[in-house]
Every structure is written in C-alpha cells, then in structure tokens.
Design a protein around this motif. Structure first.
Motif, PDB file in Angstrom:
ATOM      1  N   ASN A 236     -26.323  63.634 108.226  1.00  0.00           N
ATOM      2  CA  ASN A 236     -26.920  63.010 107.054  1.00  0.00           C
ATOM      3  C   ASN A 236     -25.925  62.028 106.424  1.00  0.00           C
ATOM      4  N   TRP A 237     -24.663  62.455 106.336  1.00  0.00           N
ATOM      5  CA  TRP A 237     -23.607  61.596 105.786  1.00  0.00           C
ATOM      6  C   TRP A 237     -23.446  60.343 106.641  1.00  0.00           C
ATOM      7  N   LEU A 238     -23.406  60.537 107.964  1.00  0.00           N
ATOM      8  CA  LEU A 238     -23.218  59.410 108.875  1.00  0.00           C
ATOM      9  C   LEU A 238     -24.400  58.451 108.805  1.00  0.00           C
ATOM     10  N   ALA A 239     -25.609  59.008 108.727  1.00  0.00           N
ATOM     11  CA  ALA A 239     -26.805  58.165 108.664  1.00  0.00           C
ATOM     12  C   ALA A 239     -26.802  57.325 107.399  1.00  0.00           C
ATOM     13  N   MET A 240     -26.450  57.929 106.271  1.00  0.00           N
ATOM     14  CA  MET A 240     -26.405  57.175 105.024  1.00  0.00           C
ATOM     15  C   MET A 240     -25.318  56.107 105.076  1.00  0.00           C
ATOM     16  N   PHE A 241     -24.169  56.434 105.668  1.00  0.00           N
ATOM     17  CA  PHE A 241     -23.058  55.489 105.756  1.00  0.00           C
ATOM     18  C   PHE A 241     -23.441  54.250 106.560  1.00  0.00           C
ATOM     19  N   ILE A 242     -24.234  54.438 107.605  1.00  0.00           N
ATOM     20  CA  ILE A 242     -24.612  53.308 108.466  1.00  0.00           C
ATOM     21  C   ILE A 242     -25.886  52.622 107.981  1.00  0.00           C
ATOM     22  N   ILE A 243     -26.928  53.415 107.749  1.00  0.00           N
ATOM     23  CA  ILE A 243     -28.249  52.836 107.467  1.00  0.00           C
ATOM     24  C   ILE A 243     -28.292  52.127 106.119  1.00  0.00           C
ATOM     25  N   THR A 244     -27.687  52.701 105.090  1.00  0.00           N
ATOM     26  CA  THR A 244     -27.779  52.101 103.761  1.00  0.00           C
ATOM     27  C   THR A 244     -27.173  50.702 103.710  1.00  0.00           C
ATOM     28  N   GLY A 391     -42.573  59.180  94.943  1.00  0.00           N
ATOM     29  CA  GLY A 391     -41.575  59.698  95.882  1.00  0.00           C
ATOM     30  C   GLY A 391     -40.186  59.585  95.303  1.00  0.00           C
ATOM     31  N   MET A 392     -39.253  60.395  95.825  1.00  0.00           N
ATOM     32  CA  MET A 392     -37.872  60.354  95.362  1.00  0.00           C
ATOM     33  C   MET A 392     -37.243  59.035  95.797  1.00  0.00           C
ATOM     34  N   LEU A 393     -36.495  58.419  94.914  1.00  0.00           N
ATOM     35  CA  LEU A 393     -35.974  57.083  95.155  1.00  0.00           C
ATOM     36  C   LEU A 393     -35.147  56.986  96.423  1.00  0.00           C
ATOM     37  N   VAL A 394     -34.238  57.943  96.632  1.00  0.00           N
ATOM     38  CA  VAL A 394     -33.377  57.885  97.809  1.00  0.00           C
ATOM     39  C   VAL A 394     -34.195  58.039  99.086  1.00  0.00           C
ATOM     40  N   THR A 395     -35.218  58.899  99.065  1.00  0.00           N
ATOM     41  CA  THR A 395     -36.050  59.122 100.254  1.00  0.00           C
ATOM     42  C   THR A 395     -36.793  57.848 100.647  1.00  0.00           C
ATOM     43  N   ILE A 396     -37.462  57.223  99.680  1.00  0.00           N
ATOM     44  CA  ILE A 396     -38.172  55.974  99.961  1.00  0.00           C
ATOM     45  C   ILE A 396     -37.179  54.913 100.411  1.00  0.00           C
ATOM     46  N   GLY A 397     -36.034  54.876  99.732  1.00  0.00           N
ATOM     47  CA  GLY A 397     -35.038  53.866 100.045  1.00  0.00           C
ATOM     48  C   GLY A 397     -34.526  53.947 101.460  1.00  0.00           C
ATOM     49  N   LEU A 398     -34.273  55.160 101.939  1.00  0.00           N
ATOM     50  CA  LEU A 398     -33.734  55.313 103.293  1.00  0.00           C
ATOM     51  C   LEU A 398     -34.754  54.899 104.350  1.00  0.00           C
ATOM     52  N   VAL A 399     -36.033  55.153 104.110  1.00  0.00           N
ATOM     53  CA  VAL A 399     -37.068  54.717 105.051  1.00  0.00           C
ATOM     54  C   VAL A 399     -37.128  53.191 105.080  1.00  0.00           C
ATOM     55  N   ALA A 400     -37.138  52.569 103.888  1.00  0.00           N
ATOM     56  CA  ALA A 400     -37.209  51.107 103.816  1.00  0.00           C
ATOM     57  C   ALA A 400     -35.991  50.468 104.462  1.00  0.00           C
ATOM     58  N   LEU A 401     -34.813  51.005 104.166  1.00  0.00           N
ATOM     59  CA  LEU A 401     -33.583  50.453 104.739  1.00  0.00           C
ATOM     60  C   LEU A 401     -33.501  50.716 106.233  1.00  0.00           C
ATOM     61  N   GLY A 402     -34.082  51.833 106.680  1.00  0.00           N
ATOM     62  CA  GLY A 402     -34.110  52.120 108.119  1.00  0.00           C
ATOM     63  C   GLY A 402     -34.867  51.067 108.894  1.00  0.00           C
ATOM     64  N   GLY A 403     -35.892  50.469 108.266  1.00  0.00           N
ATOM     65  CA  GLY A 403     -36.657  49.414 108.927  1.00  0.00           C
ATOM     66  C   GLY A 403     -35.884  48.115 109.023  1.00  0.00           C
ATOM     67  N   THR A 404     -35.324  47.654 107.893  1.00  0.00           N
ATOM     68  CA  THR A 404     -34.583  46.396 107.938  1.00  0.00           C
ATOM     69  C   THR A 404     -33.289  46.522 108.744  1.00  0.00           C
ATOM     70  N   ALA A 405     -32.730  47.736 108.822  1.00  0.00           N
ATOM     71  CA  ALA A 405     -31.507  47.931 109.614  1.00  0.00           C
ATOM     72  C   ALA A 405     -31.719  47.587 111.085  1.00  0.00           C
ATOM     73  N   GLN A 406     -32.953  47.719 111.573  1.00  0.00           N
ATOM     74  CA  GLN A 406     -33.232  47.419 112.977  1.00  0.00           C
ATOM     75  C   GLN A 406     -32.901  45.960 113.326  1.00  0.00           C
ATOM     76  N   VAL A 407     -32.972  45.083 112.326  1.00  0.00           N
ATOM     77  CA  VAL A 407     -32.744  43.658 112.568  1.00  0.00           C
ATOM     78  C   VAL A 407     -31.276  43.359 112.883  1.00  0.00           C
ATOM     79  N   MET A 408     -30.385  44.295 112.535  1.00  0.00           N
ATOM     80  CA  MET A 408     -28.969  44.073 112.806  1.00  0.00           C
ATOM     81  C   MET A 408     -28.685  43.955 114.304  1.00  0.00           C
TER      82      MET A 408
END
Length: 499
Positions: A236-244, A391-408
């Motif tokens: 979870n820590w690693l995912a937040m560090f990269i995805i966010t 929805g909880m802000l962090v939960t929605i945020g991680l899903v949204a950021l997970g999508g745009t992260a794909q463009v990297m």
C-alpha cells in the motif's frame, strides 16, 4: 444571525471575491489566442510556476484526505514526504524535456506531444480520452471537499449543494475571464493559505493535548500501534508512493504547467522547493494523530468519515472564527486544484476534439470561447458527481490517479526509448486501463499483496510489460520522424536555446 456566523460568512465572502478580483486583473493582460488562454503565452515566471505547480499538485486530497489517512492508518501517509521529492524530480527530469519539445513544436495539450512523438493521431486521442475520464473524478474530490468546508465554515447556513455551486461558479468566472494566467495568479494566494493552514491547524490541534511531545506520549500509551506501519501494508505504501505523484504529474493540469514555463532554468530548483514544501504534512500528521486521541471512534466524526477529523476537532474546540478561517484555507487547497483541472480539461476538449473534428478553420478568438463553454459543461458534470457519487477522498483519488498514471509509460517511451512503437504504447495503455477498471469495480480479484494498493500499481506494471513486449515485436516509428526527433533531443542535451 449571530456575530460568529456573520464573521464566518465575511471570511467566506473574502475567499470567494478576492480570486475574482485577481481573475479580472489577469483578464486585462490576456490576448484572445489559444496559446495565451491555455498556456499563458509560454511566459510563466518563477514565482507563479512554483506556486501554481505546488498548489495544483496539492488538493483537498492533501488538506482533508491526509488528516483522515493519518487518523486511520497511522504513519502510512508519511509516504507523502517521499512522493513530493519524487514529484519534484519528475518535474525536473521529465518535465523539462517535455517543456523543450513543447516550446519547439508548439504543443498545447498532451495529445500534441503524443501525435508528434509517435506520429499517431489515434494514440493522441486515446491519451486525451484517458485525461478526461480520469480527471473528472479527481475534480469531483475538489468540489466535494471544498463544498463541505464552505458548508461547515458557514455554520451550515450554506447547505452542501449551494456551497458546491458557489465553489463552482467562482472558479468558472475567473478561469473564464483570465485563462491560465488567472489560475496561476490565484494559485499564489491559494498556495500561501494552504501551507499556512496545514501547519497552523496541526500545531493548534496538538496544543489541545499539551503539544506534540505530550500528544505522542499519550498516543503510545493509548494506541501503541498508531506510530508503526501495520504489517502487510508495505505494498500500500509503495503503491501510494508511485501512483500518487505519477498520476498527478500525468494529469492534464500539470502538462499545461510544463508547457507554460518561460525558461528551462525554472525547472532546476523544483525538486528542492517541492521537497521543502512537503514539511506542511507535519501539520497533517499532528492533526490526524491528535484527532485519534480526541475522537477515537470514527463514528463520532462528521458523517462518520475520517476525512473530516480536522473540522470535527476545530469546531468543537477552537474559537469559531479561527475554525472558519482554517476551513477556508482548506477550501483554497480544493480550489487551487479544481481551477487547474477545469481549465486543462477545457483545453483538451477544445484543441483535441472540437478543433480537430468539428471545425478545423475556427479563429483563435472562437476557439477561446469554445474553451470557456467547455469549462462550464465539464464543471457541471463534476458538480452532479459530487452530489450523487460519495466516497472517501483518498479512495476516489487513488482510482483517478491510477488512470492518469498509465500515461507515464508511453511518455517515458517517447522520451527515453527509441524502440518504442505506436502499437506498444496503444496496447499498454488499453490493457492497463482495462485491468484497472476491472480491479476498481471488482470484476477481477486483485492478487496477493497488490490488493492493499487497490490494483493501480499492478495495472501500471502490466502496462509496462505489454508496452515493452509489443514494441519489440512491432514496426518501429518512421525513420524520418526518428531523425527529426533525434536532432531535437540532441539540441536539448547540448543546451541549444529553444527560441
């Protein structure tokens, strides 16, 4: 109406009207061209660059969500220090290269970059769609968080739906009037408030327990596991560090800020400045941990939501006017991201779709008006979502950021790997987005340790693998295009002036 409520409404009025004034001053400096409206004529200076990048990067996710995450998961959110430094490094190492190519080739949107670098309009369209689909939920976070803060700051005099509407209307007016220049100038105001609000609120809340040192003594006695990363949460820590940071960096609002920078030298200090600014999360840590002692049961919080630990504490323990002022600082965090997202999404629609497919011969002035109407419509969609998609802000945020992260993935391929291909980029993006969607809606189980990270990191890894394999197995980009890009990148590495 009591004196406290009157003071609170005056504070809200100031926070609403001051940005409008900035917006109309910015309008006086504006020119009716898409380059000026969307990327400030590529002339953004150092102070505006730092504040607009920092304030856009931080959001309601940072101001409210960080407190809630410290409250519920202890030290998990300390990854914010690392990801701020990582974000700054990306802004320098990747952003500077994108800026150079953008200024040389007149890019305005992310699609422009991919169309040129890969020679594919289809790939550019896929990226543009991803930008729109996954930025709207993140915009929803800002409207929801900002509306709630306005609601509580008014003592519930302004209900949530009206607060969200006010939030939405104010942003539309000044972005409509002044474009990116208005957004960047208001972000200086918002950025100062955000940093001050996070730090002051944290130390104030900790003072209710005798100060930070005493708070930690009590925390160790009452909740000894609160200061230790829970077993099995490393993924979870690693995912937040990269995805966010990656997801935020790939959002259209940051591409806009990369293109708009006046000089490449302004990228050089960003890793240090953004890393230094991350000390504001000390305030979030103090708020979340102090709140755990003051309100150990999440059911005691507003709506039973940990995101609202700060307003719960402030409105029960602080002078009312002070609480309202700090909530307004939080609304600044939401506004500084929402204004950027609304503006950049309007650029994506206007340039990438309306101009390309509806009217290629529109005048510059007409395109600016299309961008303004796009701001109105996209904001309306996010407004409806904030009312009906909770929805909880962090939960929605991680899903949204997970999508745009794909463009990297295709971005790094274009910048650093000559063998990357259109087929590889397209395949990786589509597979990554499909897998992320399946994980998000529960259509596929998230395997092993990746489950604690929400599946965003695993979908990004799958994207990388598909991109690499398919690129090796498919036709390289045209030789003429590669020769052109080779010369441009050579000029960049040799420090040739882009002008």
């Amino acid at each position: 109406m009591s004196g406290d409520n009157t003071a609170a409404l005056l504070i809200i009025a100031f926070f609403m009207l001051f940005p409008l004034g900035i917006g109309f001053v910015a309008k006086g400096k504006s020119v009716a061209t898409t380059e000026d409206y969307f990327v400030q004529g590529r002339g953004m200076g150092s102070i505006a660059v730092f504040f607009t990048v920092a304030a856009t990067w931080w959001s309601a996710f940072a101001f409210l969500g960080s407190n809630g995450y410290f409250y519920t998961t202890g030290p998990m959110y300390w990854t914010a220090i690392a990801w701020n430094i990582f974000f700054g490094i990306m802004y320098f190492g990747v952003g500077k290269k994108i800026w150079y190519m953008g200024k040389l080739n007149n890019y305005i949107t992310p699609k422009d970059f991919f169309m040129h670098q890969y020679g594919s309009e289809s790939l550019g369209n896929v990226v543009a769609v991803i930008m729109l689909l996954f930025t709207i939920p993140y915009l929803q976070i800002q409207l929801s968080g900002g509306a709630y803060l306005i609601q509580v700051a008014s003592g519930n005099t302004i209900p949530f739906a009206l607060a969200a509407l006010l939030f939405y209307v104010v942003i539309i007016i000044y972005v409509w009037a002044g474009g990116l220049r208005a957004v960047a100038w208001t972000d200086i105001f918002y950025g100062i408030l955000l940093f001050f609000g996070m730090m002051f609120a944290g130390f104030y809340v900790a003072s209710l327990l005798g100060g930070p040192v005493e708070m930690f003594h009590q925390l160790e006695e009452t909740f000894p596991g609160q200061t230790v990363l829970a077993e099995g949460r490393w993924m979870n820590w690693l995912a937040m560090f990269i995805i966010t940071p990656v997801g935020s960096f790939m959002g259209p609002q940051l591409w806009t800020r990369i293109y708009a920078v006046k000089s490449g030298r302004l990228f050089n200090l960003m890793p240090f400045l953004l890393g230094f600014a991350a000390i504001a999360y000390v305030g979030s840590m103090l708020t979340g941990n102090s709140g755990k002692l003051l309100y150990p049961d999440v059911a005691e919080l507003v709506n039973g939501n940990a995101d609202y630990i700060l307003p719960t504490v402030l409105f029960n323990h602080a002078p009312y006017v002070l609480a309202c002022f700090l909530m307004a600082c939080g609304a600044a965090a939401a506004m500084s991201t929402a204004n950027s997202q609304i503006h950049s999404m309007s650029a994506v629609y206007t340039i990438d779709f309306h101009k390309a497919y509806f009217n290629k011969n529109m005048s510059e002035r007409s395109l600016v008006w299309v961008g303004r109407w796009a701001i109105l419509i996209l904001s309306a969609i996010a407004y409806v979502m904030c009312l009906y998609v909770p929805g909880m802000l962090v939960t929605i945020g991680l899903v949204a950021l997970g999508g745009t992260a794909q463009v990297m993935v295709p971005t790094m391929g274009a910048l650093f790997w000559k063998r990357s291909t259109v087929a590889g980029a397209m395949s990786g993006l589509i597979v990554g987005i499909v897998i992320l969607t399946c994980f998000t809606f529960g259509w596929l189980p998230i395997p092993g340790p990746f489950a604690s990270g929400g599946g965003a990191l695993l979908s990004l890894i799958i994207n990388i693998v598909v991109f690499f394999v398919v690129s090796l197995c498919t036709k390289p980009r045209p030789e003429a295009l590669m020769n052109e890009l080779k010369q441009q990148y050579s000029d960049f590495y040799h420090g040739k002036d882009v002008d």
